[in-house]
Design a protein around this motif. Structure first.
Motif, mmCIF file in Angstrom:
data_model
loop_
_atom_site.group_PDB
_atom_site.id
_atom_site.type_symbol
_atom_site.label_atom_id
_atom_site.label_comp_id
_atom_site.label_asym_id
_atom_site.label_seq_id
_atom_site.Cartn_x
_atom_site.Cartn_y
_atom_site.Cartn_z
ATOM 1 N N ASP A 287 0.816 -1.221 0.000
ATOM 2 C CA ASP A 287 0.000 0.000 0.000
ATOM 3 C C ASP A 287 0.845 1.264 0.000
ATOM 4 O OD1 ASP A 287 -2.276 -1.509 -0.010
ATOM 5 O OD2 ASP A 287 -2.692 -1.289 2.146
ATOM 6 N N GLN A 294 0.250 9.918 -5.398
ATOM 7 C CA GLN A 294 -0.299 11.212 -4.981
ATOM 8 C C GLN A 294 0.664 12.367 -5.265
ATOM 9 O OE1 GLN A 294 -3.394 10.571 -4.018
ATOM 10 N NE2 GLN A 294 -2.822 8.394 -4.087
ATOM 11 N N TYR A 307 0.800 18.631 3.705
ATOM 12 C CA TYR A 307 -0.530 18.019 3.721
ATOM 13 C C TYR A 307 -0.447 16.519 3.458
ATOM 14 C CZ TYR A 307 -5.149 16.590 2.132
ATOM 15 O OH TYR A 307 -6.326 15.909 1.972
ATOM 16 N N SER A 310 1.103 14.590 6.344
ATOM 17 C CA SER A 310 0.190 14.445 7.482
ATOM 18 C C SER A 310 -0.979 13.505 7.162
ATOM 19 C CB SER A 310 -0.351 15.814 7.903
ATOM 20 O OG SER A 310 -1.112 16.399 6.848
ATOM 21 N N SER A 311 -1.114 13.122 5.882
ATOM 22 C CA SER A 311 -2.235 12.263 5.465
ATOM 23 C C SER A 311 -1.800 10.835 5.165
ATOM 24 C CB SER A 311 -2.902 12.859 4.206
ATOM 25 O OG SER A 311 -3.311 14.187 4.419
ATOM 26 N N LYS A 313 -1.422 8.233 7.074
ATOM 27 C CA LYS A 313 -2.280 7.226 7.707
ATOM 28 C C LYS A 313 -3.608 7.093 6.966
ATOM 29 C CE LYS A 313 -3.865 5.638 12.218
ATOM 30 N NZ LYS A 313 -3.865 5.885 13.679
ATOM 31 N N PHE A 314 -4.103 8.174 6.391
ATOM 32 C CA PHE A 314 -5.365 8.130 5.641
ATOM 33 C C PHE A 314 -5.231 7.251 4.400
ATOM 34 C CE2 PHE A 314 -7.776 9.838 2.023
ATOM 35 C CZ PHE A 314 -9.073 9.641 2.487
ATOM 36 N N PHE A 315 -4.080 7.333 3.725
ATOM 37 C CA PHE A 315 -3.893 6.603 2.468
ATOM 38 C C PHE A 315 -3.537 5.130 2.676
ATOM 39 C CE2 PHE A 315 -3.174 10.969 0.833
ATOM 40 C CZ PHE A 315 -4.065 10.936 -0.236
ATOM 41 N N GLY A 317 -3.398 3.481 5.972
ATOM 42 C CA GLY A 317 -3.936 2.860 7.181
ATOM 43 C C GLY A 317 -3.039 2.928 8.404
ATOM 44 N N GLY A 319 0.572 5.122 10.206
ATOM 45 C CA GLY A 319 1.334 6.365 10.100
ATOM 46 C C GLY A 319 2.790 6.176 9.767
#
Length: 402
Positions: A287, A294, A307, A310-311, A313-315, A317, A319
């Motif tokens: 992943d 991005q 940005y 900091s994201s 974990k969003f992409f 799952g 950190g």
């Protein structure tokens, strides 16, 4: 500095790197890896010792002897120093002093260590290899004891691990697995312990660390480098003491029994046997490439935006970026990442290009295993130990006896 004094000094450096782990320092009240505290304590004591010695050599003019002794790898050494220096300058420009201790402890200190190692005689280099081999065996033995007791020697807390993993002296399961799997092929013949028993202890330790990839690669590499001896044993036979052969047979049986007990009675065994497919832990390794999708062209060249960082974990799952090269790209761009990669591995590749199969196998294992975790994006003595073992072995193979 005499050969004996240099050897003792290097033994002290390696011992400090092994024993004074980041979490041990934190438990002693020294903020080495956590936020806050004095910037002086962010750099490990072994780095101070290495750079202090290098500074003394430079101002005394004795650096010329060391540089000459580097021989065929002196160009690789200079290139690595220049590239990591440029990386540090760029890192200071982009991120300030944040993370500079990482460059010093993880990358710069190993490079300078090679400069110090170059003055060792063949005999002392071989003796230093033996010392590291015993340290690694001790580390593996502690890992097995920790797993049996279900308690770590140094208190360590990991949120991402769903089952117990040994941390031993280095205090990080995956770093332990990386160093054990990569260096054991060279070191298993350097002690008085039979190689098969050394292999058995190391292999069991890899189970305890939970490094499935490291364990599989270690097994494959060990079989590969043993093919010549196995062929001779099956065809023409080899001379071996009866007692030693009996110990080999007994250690093999004990290894099989212990592995069976671990597989049957522990969560780790269940994880390996029932999740040989790509589970969540392995899926994170794949992943992480989503993050590259991005990136804009500008971010490919100069690093990801705040940005995107900091994201993470969003992409994916989690950190943590479980691939150091991708982590470097996100931090400073592909040129920055390439400079760090070359500075890290140019010297080892140059050393391993000699005739020694063991060094090639060791370096191959290190690079491949390290790519599956974030070992080289944190402060770690992994490269320090790799450089030490590879270059000492290079001296033993290529330098004449005095």
């Amino acid at each position: 500095m005499t050969d004996k004094k240099l050897y003792n000094y290097l033994v002290s450096i390696i011992t400090l790197a092994f024993l004074l782990s980041g979490y041990l320092l934190e438990n002693m009240g020294i903020k080495y890896i956590s936020e806050g505290g004095s910037p002086l304590f962010k750099i490990h004591v072994y780095s101070y010792l290495i750079f202090f010695t290098f500074f003394i050599l430079v101002i005394s003019g004795r650096y010329k002897t060391h540089f000459t002794l580097l021989s065929k790898i002196n160009k690789a050494w200079m290139t690595s120093v220049i590239l990591v220096s440029l990386s540090i300058v760029y890192g200071l420009y982009k991120q300030g002093t944040s993370g500079m201790a990482y460059f010093i402890d993880t990358i710069m200190s190993p490079i300078i260590l090679v400069f110090l190692l170059s003055a060792l005689s063949r005999e002392r280099a071989d003796k230093l290899l033996t010392f590291v081999a015993w340290l690694l065996l001790l580390n593996s033995s502690i890992a097995i004891c920790e797993f049996m007791l279900n308690k770590t020697l140094v208190p360590v807390e990991y949120e991402n691990f769903t089952f117990f993993r040994s941390t031993a002296l280095l205090n990080h399961a995956l770093n332990n697995a990386l160093i054990t799997a990569a260096l054991s092929p060279i070191l298993m013949n350097k002690t008085r312990v039979p190689a098969l028993i050394y292999f058995a202890i190391s292999f069991l330790a890899l189970f305890c660390y939970g490094g499935r990839g490291a364990m599989g690669l270690y097994l494959i590499c060990t079989v590969f480098i043993s093919m010549g001896t196995l062929k001779m044993f099956v065809t023409t036979g080899i001379k071996i003491d009866k007692l030693k052969f009996s110990l080999y047979q007994a250690s093999f049986v004990v290894l099989i029994l212990l592995l069976a007990l671990i597989l049957i009675n522990t969560e780790m065994g269940s994880r390996i046997l029932s999740k040989l497919h790509v589970d969540n832990s392995a899926q994170v390794r794949f992943d992480v490439f989503i993050l590259l999708e991005q990136l804009t062209i500008t971010e490919w060249l100069f690093g990801a935006s705040d940005y995107l960082m900091s994201s993470v974990k969003f992409f994916i799952g989690v950190g943590t970026i479980e691939n150091y090269f991708i982590g470097w790209i996100l931090s400073g761009g592909v040129i920055f990442a390439s400079m760090i990669f070359i500075s890290c591995f140019y010297i080892p590749f140059k050393i391993a290009s000699s005739k020694s199969l063991l060094m090639k196998v060791s370096l191959f294992s290190f690079v491949l295993i390290s790519l599956t975790n974030n070992a080289l994006t944190t402060k770690t003595p992994a490269l320090l130990l790799l450089y030490c073992v590879l270059y000492c072995n290079y001296i033993v193979v290529n330098r004449k006896k005095i």
